[in-house]
Design a protein around this motif. Sequence first.
Motif, PDB file in Angstrom:
ATOM      1  N   TYR A 112       1.020  -1.326   0.024  1.00  0.00           N
ATOM      2  CA  TYR A 112       0.036  -0.049   0.023  1.00  0.00           C
ATOM      3  C   TYR A 112       0.948   1.155  -0.145  1.00  0.00           C
ATOM      4  O   TYR A 112       1.905   1.101   0.551  1.00  0.00           O
ATOM      5  N   VAL A 113       0.806   2.178  -0.896  1.00  0.00           N
ATOM      6  CA  VAL A 113       1.464   3.584  -0.811  1.00  0.00           C
ATOM      7  C   VAL A 113       1.734   4.152   0.453  1.00  0.00           C
ATOM      8  O   VAL A 113       3.042   4.184   0.643  1.00  0.00           O
ATOM      9  N   ASP A 114       0.588   4.360   1.071  1.00  0.00           N
ATOM     10  CA  ASP A 114       0.786   4.872   2.366  1.00  0.00           C
ATOM     11  C   ASP A 114       1.928   4.298   3.322  1.00  0.00           C
ATOM     12  O   ASP A 114       2.734   4.744   4.031  1.00  0.00           O
ATOM     13  N   HIS A 115       1.661   3.025   3.359  1.00  0.00           N
ATOM     14  CA  HIS A 115       2.613   2.219   3.991  1.00  0.00           C
ATOM     15  C   HIS A 115       3.935   2.058   3.671  1.00  0.00           C
ATOM     16  O   HIS A 115       4.851   2.200   4.457  1.00  0.00           O
ATOM     17  N   ALA A 116       4.163   1.964   2.560  1.00  0.00           N
ATOM     18  CA  ALA A 116       5.489   2.034   2.025  1.00  0.00           C
ATOM     19  C   ALA A 116       6.014   3.294   2.197  1.00  0.00           C
ATOM     20  O   ALA A 116       7.519   3.312   2.592  1.00  0.00           O
ATOM     21  N   GLN A 117       5.439   4.517   2.223  1.00  0.00           N
ATOM     22  CA  GLN A 117       5.935   5.631   2.622  1.00  0.00           C
ATOM     23  C   GLN A 117       6.126   5.789   4.055  1.00  0.00           C
ATOM     24  O   GLN A 117       7.175   6.398   4.226  1.00  0.00           O
ATOM     25  N   GLU A 118       5.392   5.212   4.859  1.00  0.00           N
ATOM     26  CA  GLU A 118       5.752   5.428   6.429  1.00  0.00           C
ATOM     27  C   GLU A 118       6.900   4.638   6.639  1.00  0.00           C
ATOM     28  O   GLU A 118       7.536   4.754   7.526  1.00  0.00           O
ATOM     29  N   GLY A 151      -0.432   2.965   9.110  1.00  0.00           N
ATOM     30  CA  GLY A 151      -0.839   2.911  10.716  1.00  0.00           C
ATOM     31  C   GLY A 151      -0.423   1.823  11.527  1.00  0.00           C
ATOM     32  O   GLY A 151      -0.852   1.443  12.596  1.00  0.00           O
ATOM     33  N   VAL A 152       0.629   1.110  11.017  1.00  0.00           N
ATOM     34  CA  VAL A 152       1.277  -0.026  12.020  1.00  0.00           C
ATOM     35  C   VAL A 152       1.781   0.554  13.286  1.00  0.00           C
ATOM     36  O   VAL A 152       2.309   1.817  13.294  1.00  0.00           O
ATOM     37  N   GLY A 153       1.698  -0.138  14.172  1.00  0.00           N
ATOM     38  CA  GLY A 153       2.384   0.087  15.299  1.00  0.00           C
ATOM     39  C   GLY A 153       2.378  -1.004  16.404  1.00  0.00           C
ATOM     40  O   GLY A 153       1.995  -2.235  16.184  1.00  0.00           O
ATOM     41  N   ALA A 154       3.144  -0.651  17.556  1.00  0.00           N
ATOM     42  CA  ALA A 154       3.165  -1.726  18.467  1.00  0.00           C
ATOM     43  C   ALA A 154       1.986  -2.199  19.474  1.00  0.00           C
ATOM     44  O   ALA A 154       1.112  -1.273  19.870  1.00  0.00           O
ATOM     45  N   VAL A 155       2.218  -3.278  19.684  1.00  0.00           N
ATOM     46  CA  VAL A 155       1.073  -3.850  20.886  1.00  0.00           C
ATOM     47  C   VAL A 155       1.814  -4.469  22.114  1.00  0.00           C
ATOM     48  O   VAL A 155       3.003  -4.977  21.948  1.00  0.00           O
ATOM     49  N   VAL A 156       1.240  -4.511  23.276  1.00  0.00           N
ATOM     50  CA  VAL A 156       1.849  -5.193  24.522  1.00  0.00           C
ATOM     51  C   VAL A 156       0.938  -6.166  25.026  1.00  0.00           C
ATOM     52  O   VAL A 156      -0.409  -6.138  24.866  1.00  0.00           O
ATOM     53  N   PRO A 157       1.246  -6.983  26.035  1.00  0.00           N
ATOM     54  CA  PRO A 157       0.319  -7.803  26.589  1.00  0.00           C
ATOM     55  C   PRO A 157      -1.000  -7.041  27.267  1.00  0.00           C
ATOM     56  O   PRO A 157      -0.623  -6.053  27.832  1.00  0.00           O
ATOM     57  N   GLY A 158      -2.101  -7.759  27.139  1.00  0.00           N
ATOM     58  CA  GLY A 158      -3.094  -6.934  27.406  1.00  0.00           C
ATOM     59  C   GLY A 158      -3.875  -6.344  26.388  1.00  0.00           C
ATOM     60  O   GLY A 158      -5.239  -6.117  26.563  1.00  0.00           O
ATOM     61  N   GLY A 173       6.830   3.885  -2.811  1.00  0.00           N
ATOM     62  CA  GLY A 173       5.482   3.158  -3.006  1.00  0.00           C
ATOM     63  C   GLY A 173       5.423   2.944  -4.541  1.00  0.00           C
ATOM     64  O   GLY A 173       4.570   2.387  -5.030  1.00  0.00           O
ATOM     65  N   ARG A 174       6.451   2.954  -4.965  1.00  0.00           N
ATOM     66  CA  ARG A 174       6.425   2.559  -6.566  1.00  0.00           C
ATOM     67  C   ARG A 174       7.456   1.516  -6.874  1.00  0.00           C
ATOM     68  O   ARG A 174       7.568   0.881  -8.080  1.00  0.00           O
ATOM     69  N   GLU A 175       8.064   0.842  -5.890  1.00  0.00           N
ATOM     70  CA  GLU A 175       8.892  -0.449  -6.171  1.00  0.00           C
ATOM     71  C   GLU A 175       7.942  -1.458  -6.541  1.00  0.00           C
ATOM     72  O   GLU A 175       6.857  -1.689  -6.163  1.00  0.00           O
ATOM     73  N   PRO A 176       8.725  -2.483  -7.290  1.00  0.00           N
ATOM     74  CA  PRO A 176       7.927  -3.750  -7.629  1.00  0.00           C
ATOM     75  C   PRO A 176       7.925  -4.593  -6.268  1.00  0.00           C
ATOM     76  O   PRO A 176       8.354  -4.463  -5.363  1.00  0.00           O
TER      77      PRO A 176
END
Length: 231
Positions: free
Chosen positions: A34-40, A206-213, A45-48
């Motif tokens: 996804y372009v927005d994730h590649a950029q983050e 929008g990826v990010g970290a999670v912790v137990p709970g 976002g244009r790579e093969p």
Amino acid sequence: MNTVFPPAPSVTVPVVGTNAQFPVHRIYCVGRNYVDHAQEMGHTGREPPFFFMKPADAVVVAAPGCVTPLPYPGLTKNLHYEIELVVAIGTGGKNISVKQAESHIFGYAVGLDMTRRDLQNDMKAQGRPWCIGKGFDHSAPMGLITPKEAAGDISHAAISLQVNNVLRQNSTVEQLIWNMAETIAELSAAWELQPGDLIYSGTPAGVGAVVPGDTLKGCISGLTDIALKVV
Ligand code: MN
């Protein structure tokens, strides 16, 4: 068959609307689709497209209507979620054309490409393989598989992830850089696809970290939701 120890049980995922199970063969994953994730992640976002794999037994089936425990893995201090559309292959083949690709799809599911981001970044920096960051135990939670005929127009489906009831990822499948047919065509030039293969098609921003709970809730319109609690 005479084996020196009992063979591992096969990995299967229930199919919506039937008592039948989908037997998992391999898990392929698409990077930065996804372009927005590649950029983050620092790219244009244009790579093969490019691919990595997870072991089939990394699947954790998240049954509908309940919150499935998801073990926090060792070695990491930065476990990331990535909500993804999972494509389930029903008919194998190699060098599949974009035009023919749709006919190889059995169905779709909601999946999470769980990632030990700190280990992945270490490996990237050293030019080493990602598998310790991506292919660990319990790294491929997914929901039930909906046959494509019952899934509606998945190419325009909304895809979202909530963490503790806060929206963190929100996009649509049409934002994929390489759509499902193009991905199947590319993949099948590199590997002969088999019935039972799963393709995690990439994650929006929008990826990010999670912790137990923490509780993760993933939705793709037309498919069965997933809910997991990190333990
Ligand atoms: Mn991913």
